[in-house]
Design a protein around this motif. Structure first.
Motif, short mmCIF file in Angstrom:
data_model
loop_
_atom_site.label_atom_id
_atom_site.label_comp_id
_atom_site.label_asym_id
_atom_site.label_seq_id
_atom_site.Cartn_x
_atom_site.Cartn_y
_atom_site.Cartn_z
N HIS A 221 0.75 -1.36 -0.16
CA HIS A 221 0.22 0.01 -0.05
C HIS A 221 0.94 1.27 0.01
CE1 HIS A 221 -3.56 2.54 0.71
NE2 HIS A 221 -2.81 3.14 1.46
N CYS A 222 0.31 2.35 -0.86
CA CYS A 222 1.21 3.64 -0.81
C CYS A 222 0.09 4.60 -0.57
CB CYS A 222 1.99 3.49 -2.43
SG CYS A 222 2.39 5.30 -2.56
N SER A 223 0.59 5.46 0.34
CA SER A 223 -0.29 6.64 0.41
C SER A 223 0.35 7.99 -0.03
CB SER A 223 -0.56 6.81 1.88
OG SER A 223 0.79 7.01 2.63
N THR A 234 9.10 9.84 -0.65
CA THR A 234 7.84 10.25 -1.31
C THR A 234 7.53 9.42 -2.52
OG1 THR A 234 9.07 12.06 -2.12
CG2 THR A 234 7.71 12.45 0.02
N CYS A 235 6.34 9.38 -2.90
CA CYS A 235 6.06 9.11 -4.63
C CYS A 235 5.35 10.27 -5.22
CB CYS A 235 5.14 7.86 -4.48
SG CYS A 235 5.94 6.28 -4.30
N THR A 236 5.43 10.24 -6.36
CA THR A 236 4.88 11.24 -7.18
C THR A 236 3.40 11.34 -6.98
OG1 THR A 236 4.72 9.75 -9.07
CG2 THR A 236 6.43 11.30 -9.18
N ALA A 238 -0.11 8.98 -4.71
CA ALA A 238 -0.36 7.99 -3.78
C ALA A 238 -0.82 6.65 -4.90
CB ALA A 238 -1.75 8.09 -3.09
N HIS A 239 -0.05 5.79 -4.59
CA HIS A 239 -0.31 4.55 -5.62
C HIS A 239 -1.40 3.41 -5.32
CE1 HIS A 239 3.93 5.76 -7.22
NE2 HIS A 239 3.06 5.73 -8.05
N GLY A 240 -1.78 3.66 -3.83
CA GLY A 240 -2.74 2.87 -3.23
C GLY A 240 -2.29 1.46 -2.98
N SER A 251 6.58 2.44 -10.29
CA SER A 251 7.70 2.66 -9.79
C SER A 251 7.44 3.30 -8.63
CB SER A 251 8.41 3.64 -10.68
OG SER A 251 10.05 3.91 -10.53
N CYS A 252 6.86 2.49 -7.50
CA CYS A 252 6.60 3.33 -6.12
C CYS A 252 7.65 3.10 -5.31
CB CYS A 252 5.28 2.21 -5.63
SG CYS A 252 4.80 2.62 -4.07
N ASN A 253 8.28 4.29 -4.95
CA ASN A 253 9.43 4.55 -4.15
C ASN A 253 9.14 3.95 -2.70
OD1 ASN A 253 10.86 5.74 -6.00
ND2 ASN A 253 9.98 7.91 -5.50
ZN LIG Z 1 3.97 4.84 -4.27
#
Ligand SMILES: [Zn+2]
Length: 442
Positions: A221-223, A234-236, A238-240, A251-253
């Motif tokens: 999970h990415c918020s 950080t990601c560009t 929220a990838h969910g 490309s989820c950091n």
């Molecule tokens: Zn992400």
């Protein structure tokens, strides 16, 4: 009588010494004669730093450089001259990776019996592995931007495209100031290292596949950000919720920083080394620049970012192309070369990835193209790829795109890096496509 016997012994010893030294010379001549002949201070081989005989061609016989009537000439096509400068060499010998020096014995036509004097007096022919059309396509696609384009035949290890920008026309060299900082003489594919950014996630992914048994069953999970070691990754956006395939495609950091923390710095370092990214790679008699991976402390923000290709990570473009070529070639990296292997039998391989690890990564890179980068942007190519947008301080990021054509009849693996060019796939993706189209369109 005693005196005669003594003299005979002395003569015999002297004769033995002469024979011994002659034999030693013969052995050294056989072993090193080509190097002696091809040494730049040999007046029969070089004049004012330029080679005195021979021809250099691309893989199909198109002339890159030839000596006629004692005068050296580059290709008649200016784009080919400029795009191939760093692999052929310049007038003054400032470019250390030029074929004129590194392959002088072949170009001069040296052989141990006749030495430098080929029967027709024209020297030899070096068939380089590069493709002239790909060289031109890469140069035009770079469109004045600085960077490195490397394409490798992943079955043979032949480098089919090697373009470095900035460059210049060797037939009309500009005045280059002594304090020039552009690195115009550097062959970027071989001689520089760059921050890899997200293309390094392929390394973290390989380590995760082999060390985290339930990787493919996990839910990530990415918020949009995650707190690590007193800082924030950080990601560009929220990838969910996602599986690992989507974490790579997006490309989820946050996901990859989490994997880096779980694996630890020493494990990641071991993988970077195994993939040849921290050592110099041999390319015939040359060596690439060595990359870098520092194992940051457990639990640290630095460790998180190092798994996403930031922190102190550095990679060389040709070494990156070799790593990707091993993913393409079921885990085996062919040794890089600039010499065309007409028989296509001479490749040496090093297994740097398990076959099933390589295949799983290839599947995920193919999925990334279909889901994120857009397969329609690479028409006719069964492309597997990973982009990278590498932060480099206050300037615009370096734009990376690496990958390969998943078709062993078109076995091309590539690494494209544009300096301070912006977003990875948007900038470097079209360059990769132009070069690959030039290669497969033949
Ligand atoms: Zn992400």
């Amino acid at each position: 009588m005693k005196r005669i016997h003594g003299r005979a012994t002395a003569v015999c010893l002297l004769a033995a010494l002469i024979l011994g030294l002659t034999a030693l010379y013969a052995v050294r001549w056989a072993l090193h004669g080509d190097e002696w002949a091809g040494f730049p201070s040999n007046g029969d081989a070089f004049l004012s730093g330029r080679i005195r005989a021979g021809t250099v061609t691309d893989r199909d016989g198109e002339i890159l450089y030839s000596v006629r009537d004692g005068e050296g000439h580059w290709s008649e096509d200016e784009t080919l001259r400029v795009s191939s400068l760093h692999i052929v060499g310049d007038r003054n010998g400032f470019i250390g990776t030029g074929a004129m020096f590194n392959y002088a014995q072949i170009i001069l036509g040296y052989d141990p019996v006749n030495g430098l004097y080929s029967r027709n007096g024209e020297g030899g022919v070096l068939h380089m592995s590069v493709d002239a059309d790909a060289q031109r396509a890469a140069w035009e696609a770079l469109d004045g931007r600085r960077g490195a384009v490397t394409v490798v035949d992943y079955v043979t290890g032949e480098i089919v495209c090697c373009v470095s920008s900035p460059s210049f026309d060797p037939e009309d060299p500009p005045e280059i100031a002594a304090d020039d900082t552009s690195g115009v003489y550097l062959n970027r594919p071989l001689s520089v290292t760059y921050t890899p950014g997200s293309v390094f996630k392929l390394v973290t992914l390989a380590a995760a596949i082999e060390n985290i048994p339930d990787l493919f069953d996990r839910d990530f999970h990415c918020s949009g950000s995650t707190d690590i070691g007193g800082g924030t990754v950080t990601c560009t956006r929220a990838h969910g919720d996602m599986k690992i395939e989507d974490a790579l495609a997006d490309s989820c950091n946050c996901t990859f920083a989490g994997l880096a923390l779980e694996l630890g710095g020493e494990t990641l370092k071991t993988y970077a080394e195994r993939f040849g990214l921290t050592q110099r790679q041999e390319v015939d008699s040359m060596r690439t620049a060595a990359g870098r991976f520092d194992a940051a402390p457990d639990g640290s923000l630095d460790l998180g970012w190092s798994g996403a290709g930031q922190y102190k990570d550095l990679v060389n473009p040709a070494a990156m192309a070799r790593f990707v070529s091993a993913i393409a070639n079921r885990g085996e990296a062919a040794k890089l070369t600039f010499i065309r292997d007409d028989a296509r039998t001479g490749a040496e391989y090093e297994r740097i990835l398990a076959e099933d690890t390589a295949e799983r990564i290839a599947d995920m890179m193919e999925y990334a193209v279909e889901r994120t980068y857009g397969a329609e942007k690479f028409p006719g190519l069964k492309l597997c790829a990973k982009s990278g947008t590498a932060e480099v301080g206050t300037e615009k990021p370096n734009a990376w795109f690496v990958g390969f054509v998943r078709d062993r009849t078109r076995p091309y693996a590539f690494a494209v890096c544009l300096e301070n060019a912006g977003f990875g796939v948007a900038q470097a993706g079209p360059v990769a496509n132009e070069v690959l189209q030039a290669l497969v369109g033949q």
